[in-house]
Design a protein around this motif. Sequence first.
Motif, short mmCIF file in Angstrom:
data_model
loop_
_atom_site.label_atom_id
_atom_site.label_comp_id
_atom_site.label_asym_id
_atom_site.label_seq_id
_atom_site.Cartn_x
_atom_site.Cartn_y
_atom_site.Cartn_z
N GLU A 18 0.84 -1.18 0.00
CA GLU A 18 0.00 0.00 0.00
C GLU A 18 0.88 1.23 0.00
OE1 GLU A 18 -2.46 -0.31 3.42
OE2 GLU A 18 -3.73 -1.86 2.59
N GLY A 19 0.24 2.40 -0.05
CA GLY A 19 0.98 3.65 0.00
C GLY A 19 1.69 3.91 -1.31
N LEU A 20 2.91 4.46 -1.25
CA LEU A 20 3.66 4.77 -2.45
C LEU A 20 4.03 3.49 -3.17
CD1 LEU A 20 6.03 7.49 -1.02
CD2 LEU A 20 3.93 7.82 -2.29
N GLU A 21 3.97 3.55 -4.50
CA GLU A 21 4.27 2.38 -5.31
C GLU A 21 5.66 2.49 -5.90
OE1 GLU A 21 -0.30 1.71 -6.87
OE2 GLU A 21 1.30 2.26 -8.24
N THR A 22 6.30 1.38 -6.10
CA THR A 22 7.56 1.35 -6.82
C THR A 22 7.26 0.84 -8.21
OG1 THR A 22 7.98 -0.89 -6.07
CG2 THR A 22 8.89 0.88 -4.75
N GLY A 23 8.28 0.94 -9.10
CA GLY A 23 8.09 0.41 -10.44
C GLY A 23 7.98 -1.10 -10.41
N ALA A 24 7.40 -1.65 -11.46
CA ALA A 24 7.19 -3.09 -11.53
C ALA A 24 8.52 -3.82 -11.38
CB ALA A 24 6.54 -3.45 -12.85
N GLU A 98 9.05 12.11 -8.70
CA GLU A 98 9.82 12.71 -9.80
C GLU A 98 10.80 11.71 -10.40
OE1 GLU A 98 9.09 16.07 -6.78
OE2 GLU A 98 9.34 13.88 -6.80
N SER A 99 11.45 10.92 -9.55
CA SER A 99 12.45 9.98 -10.05
C SER A 99 11.83 8.86 -10.87
CB SER A 99 13.25 9.39 -8.88
OG SER A 99 12.45 8.50 -8.12
N ARG A 100 10.52 8.64 -10.69
CA ARG A 100 9.84 7.57 -11.43
C ARG A 100 9.03 8.09 -12.60
NH1 ARG A 100 5.95 5.42 -7.78
NH2 ARG A 100 6.22 7.25 -6.46
N ALA A 101 9.10 9.41 -12.84
CA ALA A 101 8.20 10.02 -13.82
C ALA A 101 8.53 9.63 -15.26
CB ALA A 101 8.24 11.54 -13.67
N PHE A 102 9.80 9.63 -15.61
CA PHE A 102 10.17 9.41 -17.01
C PHE A 102 10.40 7.92 -17.27
CE2 PHE A 102 10.85 13.80 -16.16
CZ PHE A 102 10.49 14.45 -17.34
N PRO A 124 -6.09 12.57 -26.47
CA PRO A 124 -7.43 12.73 -25.90
C PRO A 124 -7.47 13.82 -24.84
CG PRO A 124 -6.35 10.85 -24.91
CD PRO A 124 -5.42 11.35 -25.98
N ALA A 125 -8.62 14.40 -24.65
CA ALA A 125 -8.79 15.33 -23.53
C ALA A 125 -8.60 14.57 -22.23
CB ALA A 125 -10.18 15.95 -23.58
N GLY A 126 -7.99 15.21 -21.26
CA GLY A 126 -7.75 14.58 -19.96
C GLY A 126 -6.37 14.00 -19.80
N MET A 127 -5.61 13.88 -20.89
CA MET A 127 -4.25 13.34 -20.80
C MET A 127 -3.25 14.48 -20.68
SD MET A 127 -2.02 11.04 -23.51
CE MET A 127 -2.66 9.42 -23.02
N VAL A 128 -2.38 14.39 -19.67
CA VAL A 128 -1.30 15.35 -19.50
C VAL A 128 -0.16 14.98 -20.45
CG1 VAL A 128 0.43 16.22 -17.86
CG2 VAL A 128 -1.93 15.82 -17.12
N VAL A 129 0.51 15.99 -21.01
CA VAL A 129 1.59 15.72 -21.97
C VAL A 129 2.89 15.35 -21.28
CG1 VAL A 129 3.02 16.72 -23.80
CG2 VAL A 129 0.55 17.13 -23.79
N HIS A 130 3.34 16.19 -20.33
CA HIS A 130 4.60 15.95 -19.62
C HIS A 130 4.36 15.69 -18.15
CE1 HIS A 130 6.10 18.69 -22.96
NE2 HIS A 130 6.81 17.58 -23.14
N PRO A 131 5.11 14.79 -17.53
CA PRO A 131 4.98 14.60 -16.08
C PRO A 131 5.26 15.90 -15.33
CG PRO A 131 6.28 12.83 -17.05
CD PRO A 131 6.12 13.87 -18.12
N ALA A 132 4.49 16.13 -14.29
CA ALA A 132 4.66 17.31 -13.45
C ALA A 132 3.95 17.05 -12.13
CB ALA A 132 4.11 18.56 -14.13
N ALA A 133 4.07 17.96 -11.21
CA ALA A 133 3.46 17.80 -9.90
C ALA A 133 1.98 17.46 -10.03
CB ALA A 133 3.63 19.07 -9.08
N GLY A 134 1.58 16.38 -9.38
CA GLY A 134 0.19 15.94 -9.45
C GLY A 134 -0.09 14.99 -10.59
N ASN A 135 0.84 14.90 -11.54
CA ASN A 135 0.66 14.01 -12.70
C ASN A 135 2.01 13.40 -13.06
OD1 ASN A 135 -2.28 14.61 -13.74
ND2 ASN A 135 -1.37 16.61 -13.34
N SER A 137 2.57 10.22 -13.62
CA SER A 137 2.45 9.03 -14.46
C SER A 137 1.20 9.17 -15.33
CB SER A 137 2.34 7.76 -13.60
OG SER A 137 1.17 7.81 -12.79
N GLY A 138 1.07 8.25 -16.30
CA GLY A 138 -0.10 8.28 -17.16
C GLY A 138 -0.08 9.39 -18.20
#
Length: 337
Positions: A18-24, A98-102, A124-135, A137-138
């Motif tokens: 639970e909590g913060l996730e690490t990469g697969a 931040e370290s897991r963003a890219f 599509p609408a709703g997709m962020v282009v670049h990782p940033a605070a609050g986004n 991943s995805g």
Amino acid sequence: MVHPPSDPALLPGDPDDEGLETGAGEAPERRVALIDRSLHGVRLDKALVAMAGEFSRNHLQTLIEGGHVWVDDRPATQASRKVSAGQQLVVELVPTPESRAFRPEAMALAIVFEDDALIVVDKPAGMVVHPAAGNWSGTLLNGVLAHHPAAATLPRAGIVHRLDKDTSGLMVIGKTLPAVTALVRAIAAREVQREYQALAHGRVPAQPFRIDAPLARDPQSRVKMAVVGGGKPAQTDVTRVALAEFDEGAVSAVRCKLHTGRTHQIRVHLATRGHTLLSDTLYGGRPGLGLTRQALHAARLGFVHPVDGRPMQFEAAPPADLAQAWQQVIEASEKAP
């Protein structure tokens, strides 16, 4: 100070997932230490700073709240709790967002065109282009890295321009450094054609016109842009396609051609003329015609191919929400006396 224990068997069992996730497939580093007299009675988060000083105190507090810290084999979830000399402190050093963003994330991308040099996508609408605070991943960048692993060697994974999160439409992405360089230069030279569909409040003038007003960060709000003397030059050509009257007021369907690509350019330029976009709440736009996001879509994209010089032209129909609202304006305009 904190000291490593003499018995590695004192490590607690694996925590719940639970909590913060690490990469697969990644196991976060764990550090184990004993509290000595110099840290007796200090806050838990301060003790962690002594143990893992390369992380910010804010991130260490996040680890505490996420259940990644134990004191004497028991979870410790309050940063303000005091520690005592002789206690065993264990922290699971989950990487910062931040370290897991890219990182690559497999996702469906609406690819309109692709060759060895570039990709054109319909975001599509709703997709962020670049990782940033609050986004972190995805984002489109995460999807591009999964689709084209070599993008990891390119600046911003080859993404040479962007669209706002809730704006849909066409974007071009370079796949090689020469292609990225050529596309960036073409955009800077205003050789890339970008046309948008938008629905705006009010009666936009029937005659096409240009808005030429410099843009910069709004001095009153860091999340907004504004027309500011001394800001970056920005020009938008506006053509009204249709005008319709509704109970909530007049709505204009317009096409906007960019000569520059400043942040929020169309949204701000039209708002300064009293024509905020439908549902663009950031700039005062009211909800309308069933839309829950700003009524803006990058419909056409044109540029010269960065390798062979071919003229490239692409069109993308707006997604269902904007298409339906646009059609309502067109039909109501045609029925008007």
